[in-house]
Design a protein around this motif. Structure first.
Motif, PDB file in Angstrom:
ATOM      1  N   GLU A 293       0.821  -1.099   0.185  1.00  0.00           N
ATOM      2  CA  GLU A 293      -0.040   0.131  -0.173  1.00  0.00           C
ATOM      3  C   GLU A 293       0.866   1.226   0.105  1.00  0.00           C
ATOM      4  O   GLU A 293       0.550   2.397  -0.596  1.00  0.00           O
ATOM      5  CB  GLU A 293      -1.121  -0.085   1.335  1.00  0.00           C
ATOM      6  CG  GLU A 293      -1.780  -1.286   1.031  1.00  0.00           C
ATOM      7  CD  GLU A 293      -2.967  -1.242   2.312  1.00  0.00           C
ATOM      8  OE1 GLU A 293      -2.340  -0.823   3.426  1.00  0.00           O
ATOM      9  OE2 GLU A 293      -3.826  -2.011   2.293  1.00  0.00           O
ATOM     10  N   GLN A 294       2.036   1.090   0.843  1.00  0.00           N
ATOM     11  CA  GLN A 294       2.938   2.304   0.695  1.00  0.00           C
ATOM     12  C   GLN A 294       3.566   2.759  -0.633  1.00  0.00           C
ATOM     13  O   GLN A 294       3.627   3.790  -0.944  1.00  0.00           O
ATOM     14  CB  GLN A 294       3.996   2.253   1.984  1.00  0.00           C
ATOM     15  CG  GLN A 294       3.391   2.210   3.354  1.00  0.00           C
ATOM     16  CD  GLN A 294       4.598   2.013   4.267  1.00  0.00           C
ATOM     17  OE1 GLN A 294       5.687   2.332   4.078  1.00  0.00           O
ATOM     18  NE2 GLN A 294       4.326   0.988   5.126  1.00  0.00           N
ATOM     19  N   VAL A 295       3.862   1.576  -1.293  1.00  0.00           N
ATOM     20  CA  VAL A 295       4.634   1.668  -2.724  1.00  0.00           C
ATOM     21  C   VAL A 295       3.567   2.229  -3.377  1.00  0.00           C
ATOM     22  O   VAL A 295       3.913   3.210  -4.406  1.00  0.00           O
ATOM     23  CB  VAL A 295       5.056   0.298  -3.205  1.00  0.00           C
ATOM     24  CG1 VAL A 295       5.133  -0.020  -4.629  1.00  0.00           C
ATOM     25  CG2 VAL A 295       6.198  -0.342  -2.379  1.00  0.00           C
ATOM     26  N   LEU A 296       2.454   1.875  -3.460  1.00  0.00           N
ATOM     27  CA  LEU A 296       1.296   2.372  -4.303  1.00  0.00           C
ATOM     28  C   LEU A 296       1.050   3.995  -4.048  1.00  0.00           C
ATOM     29  O   LEU A 296       0.960   4.630  -4.961  1.00  0.00           O
ATOM     30  CB  LEU A 296      -0.114   1.804  -4.301  1.00  0.00           C
ATOM     31  CG  LEU A 296       0.054   0.227  -4.697  1.00  0.00           C
ATOM     32  CD1 LEU A 296      -1.468  -0.404  -4.464  1.00  0.00           C
ATOM     33  CD2 LEU A 296       0.043   0.347  -6.388  1.00  0.00           C
ATOM     34  N   ALA A 297       1.219   4.167  -2.813  1.00  0.00           N
ATOM     35  CA  ALA A 297       0.884   5.689  -2.395  1.00  0.00           C
ATOM     36  C   ALA A 297       2.194   6.452  -3.070  1.00  0.00           C
ATOM     37  O   ALA A 297       1.911   7.602  -3.419  1.00  0.00           O
ATOM     38  CB  ALA A 297       0.892   5.658  -0.880  1.00  0.00           C
ATOM     39  N   VAL A 298       3.312   6.029  -2.809  1.00  0.00           N
ATOM     40  CA  VAL A 298       4.498   6.615  -3.264  1.00  0.00           C
ATOM     41  C   VAL A 298       4.421   6.867  -4.761  1.00  0.00           C
ATOM     42  O   VAL A 298       4.767   7.906  -5.282  1.00  0.00           O
ATOM     43  CB  VAL A 298       5.530   5.741  -2.961  1.00  0.00           C
ATOM     44  CG1 VAL A 298       7.127   6.569  -3.667  1.00  0.00           C
ATOM     45  CG2 VAL A 298       5.803   5.979  -1.439  1.00  0.00           C
ATOM     46  N   ALA A 299       3.897   5.757  -5.545  1.00  0.00           N
ATOM     47  CA  ALA A 299       4.037   5.825  -6.932  1.00  0.00           C
ATOM     48  C   ALA A 299       3.092   6.842  -7.386  1.00  0.00           C
ATOM     49  O   ALA A 299       3.081   7.731  -8.493  1.00  0.00           O
ATOM     50  CB  ALA A 299       3.709   4.666  -7.658  1.00  0.00           C
ATOM     51  N   ARG A 300       1.864   6.764  -6.974  1.00  0.00           N
ATOM     52  CA  ARG A 300       0.510   7.890  -7.327  1.00  0.00           C
ATOM     53  C   ARG A 300       1.191   9.306  -7.167  1.00  0.00           C
ATOM     54  O   ARG A 300       0.773  10.203  -7.713  1.00  0.00           O
ATOM     55  CB  ARG A 300      -0.594   7.486  -6.348  1.00  0.00           C
ATOM     56  CG  ARG A 300      -1.229   6.311  -6.776  1.00  0.00           C
ATOM     57  CD  ARG A 300      -2.828   6.276  -6.316  1.00  0.00           C
ATOM     58  NE  ARG A 300      -2.788   6.383  -4.898  1.00  0.00           N
ATOM     59  CZ  ARG A 300      -3.006   5.234  -4.075  1.00  0.00           C
ATOM     60  NH1 ARG A 300      -2.934   4.106  -4.744  1.00  0.00           N
ATOM     61  NH2 ARG A 300      -3.015   5.153  -2.803  1.00  0.00           N
TER      62      ARG A 300
END
Length: 480
Positions: free
Chosen positions: A265-272
């Motif tokens: 979930e953190q990786v997705l937030a960083v990418a977004r």
């Protein structure tokens, strides 16, 4: 007739001239030939065309006409050095990939080398009978030899969508010719030549090879025993301006790390936040002895993730079929890239996967592989602890095919690989898994390519011999 005679006469003179010159020498200009031989420009042009058709000269517009390289006499090798200039510096480096696909036989042992390097199942572990039966049923389907839908047959897209889970639909899936092809399509669709892309370090060598071939610049993002570090990923996006991150959420190749749900979930937030895509290489989804967190594509509500699920590692090398999930304009571009490059995946192969995954044999095979992975991992860990305690196991993974081992600091990984080959065991050097200089000497060993746990133990014994010989050559202490 007079014109034909003039052309033939001038051509004869020019043939003699090419015999006296060296390959690459420049002939007189058309204007000089007109003046010297008292003929028209058309006559000169046609005489030169005759010599070009004979392979005697080459014409370079804007530069002139030059003596061509002569064909090698029969029995001699042709001089192909001209290709070096024509090809330029667009090198396709397969050095990190070929050894993983075609491990060589060692000339230093009485029998074939024990493979602790291949990422494909030993033949004894493949569902050969089920595959044969599925392929037989598939080719009997009336439509098998016709053209499939360009995105893939509907039954197969539906199956891949269900495997991804969440709200993924068949319309989100395109069928590609294996994981490597899918990865290459995705990188080409999402990143322009010369652009930076982020990768875990270490990472899969095939991803690095694909990125470099496409003219992309791979930038490393460190991982730990739980996978990529989201804080360093955010920093890398900020520094490089990259818009693509390639990752294997687990089990990771080569370390075996599994990215927990909170980090996903953190990786997705960083990418977004960076306005970037995540290419999720889910190659090991069926290669775990324990349940895995949900794929990142099922957690994604913004079209951030391009998800790749491939089957060759879990079934057989020639089952070159993968499902690629993407949404929005990125999905359209990826589909277009696949059509332009390869049209579609052969329908009999797609139908075979439908038959295999729809049969009871599929569930039995996946369960058997999970049990084998656990047993072989444990056997490999035990053999290393008993025979080569100098090798530090980075992490004992819950799944995957490999163990990632740190060498003593005074050893060279490629030297150990060579020494191991001489002893009759094949391992992978750690440096091929890094986009830049490695932080230390590592090797990767694989447990799934050997015939059985007895062969695994013998492979580790041979590796231990090579390790002690390499340590002695490096001037370090060697065990008796």
């Amino acid at each position: 007739m007079k014109d034909d005679s003039s052309i033939a006469s001038l051509a004869a003179v020019l043939r003699g001239l090419t015999e006296d010159l060296r390959p690459g020498d420049r002939l007189p200009s058309s204007r000089e030939l007109v003046r010297a031989h008292g003929v028209s420009p058309v006559t000169v042009s046609r005489a030169l065309a005759m010599l070009a058709a004979e392979g005697r000269v080459v014409t370079r517009p804007g530069s002139g006409t030059y003596v061509a390289r002569r064909a090698a006499p029969r029995g001699e090798s042709a001089d192909l050095s001209w290709q070096t200039v024509a090809l330029g510096d667009r090198v396709v480096d397969d050095s990190g990939v070929v050894p993983l696909l075609m491990p060589p036989l060692t000339p230093f042992a009485d029998d074939n080398a024990i493979p602790l390097t291949s990422g494909y199942l030993n033949p004894a572990l493949r569902p050969a009978k089920a595959l044969t039966a599925a392929a037989t049923r598939a080719v009997r389907r009336a439509a098998s030899w016709g053209m499939p839908p360009l995105s893939g047959i509907s039954e197969l897209r539906r199956w891949f969508a269900a495997e991804a889970g969440g709200d993924v639909t068949p319309a989100d899936v395109v069928i590609a010719g294996g994981g490597q092809a899918a990865l290459t399509h995705a990188l080409r669709a999402l990143a322009a030549p010369g652009a930076p892309v982020l990768v875990e370090t270490p990472t899969y060598p095939g991803a690095l090879a694909a990125a470099r071939t496409l003219g992309l610049r791979a930038h490393p993002v460190p991982i730990d025993r739980c996978g990529v570090r989201p804080d360093l990923l955010a920093e890398a996006f900020a520094i490089t301006g990259a818009r693509v991150f390639y990752c294997q959420p687990g089990p990771h190749n080569p370390t075996g790390a599994v990215l927990p749900r909170d980090r996903r979930e953190q990786v997705l937030a960083v990418a977004r936040a960076a306005g970037a895509f995540v290419i999720e290489d889910d190659y090991a989804r069926y290669l775990s002895a324990a349940p895995l967190p949900p794929s990142m594509v099922t957690l994604d509500t913004h079209g951030t993730v391009v998800h790749v699920n491939s089957l060759s590692k879990a079934v057989a090398p020639s089952l070159r079929v993968a499902g690629v999930t993407a949404r929005g304009p990125a999905a359209h571009r990826l589909r277009a890239a696949q059509v332009v490059e390869s049209f579609f995946v052969a329908r009999p192969l797609q139908e075979t996967v439908v038959e295999l995954t729809g049969s009871p044999a599929w569930g039995r095979h996946i369960a058997a592989i999970a049990a084998q992975i656990a047993a072989r991992r444990d056997a490999l860990v035990a053999a290393l602890a008993a025979r080569a305690p100098e090798l530090e196991i980075h992490h004992i993974p819950q799944g995957g095919l490999h163990l990632w081992l740190r060498l003593p600091p005074d050893l060279d990984d490629t030297a150990l690989v060579d020494a191991a080959r001489r002893e009759g065991v094949l391992i992978s050097p750690g440096r091929i898994f890094y986009p830049a200089e490695p932080p230390g000497p590592y090797i990767r060993v694989t447990h799934i390519a050997a015939a059985n746990t007895t062969e695994l133990d013998e492979g580790v014994r041979r590796l231990a011999v090579a390790l002690r010989l390499s340590t002695a050559r490096a001037g370090g202490p060697s065990a008796p």
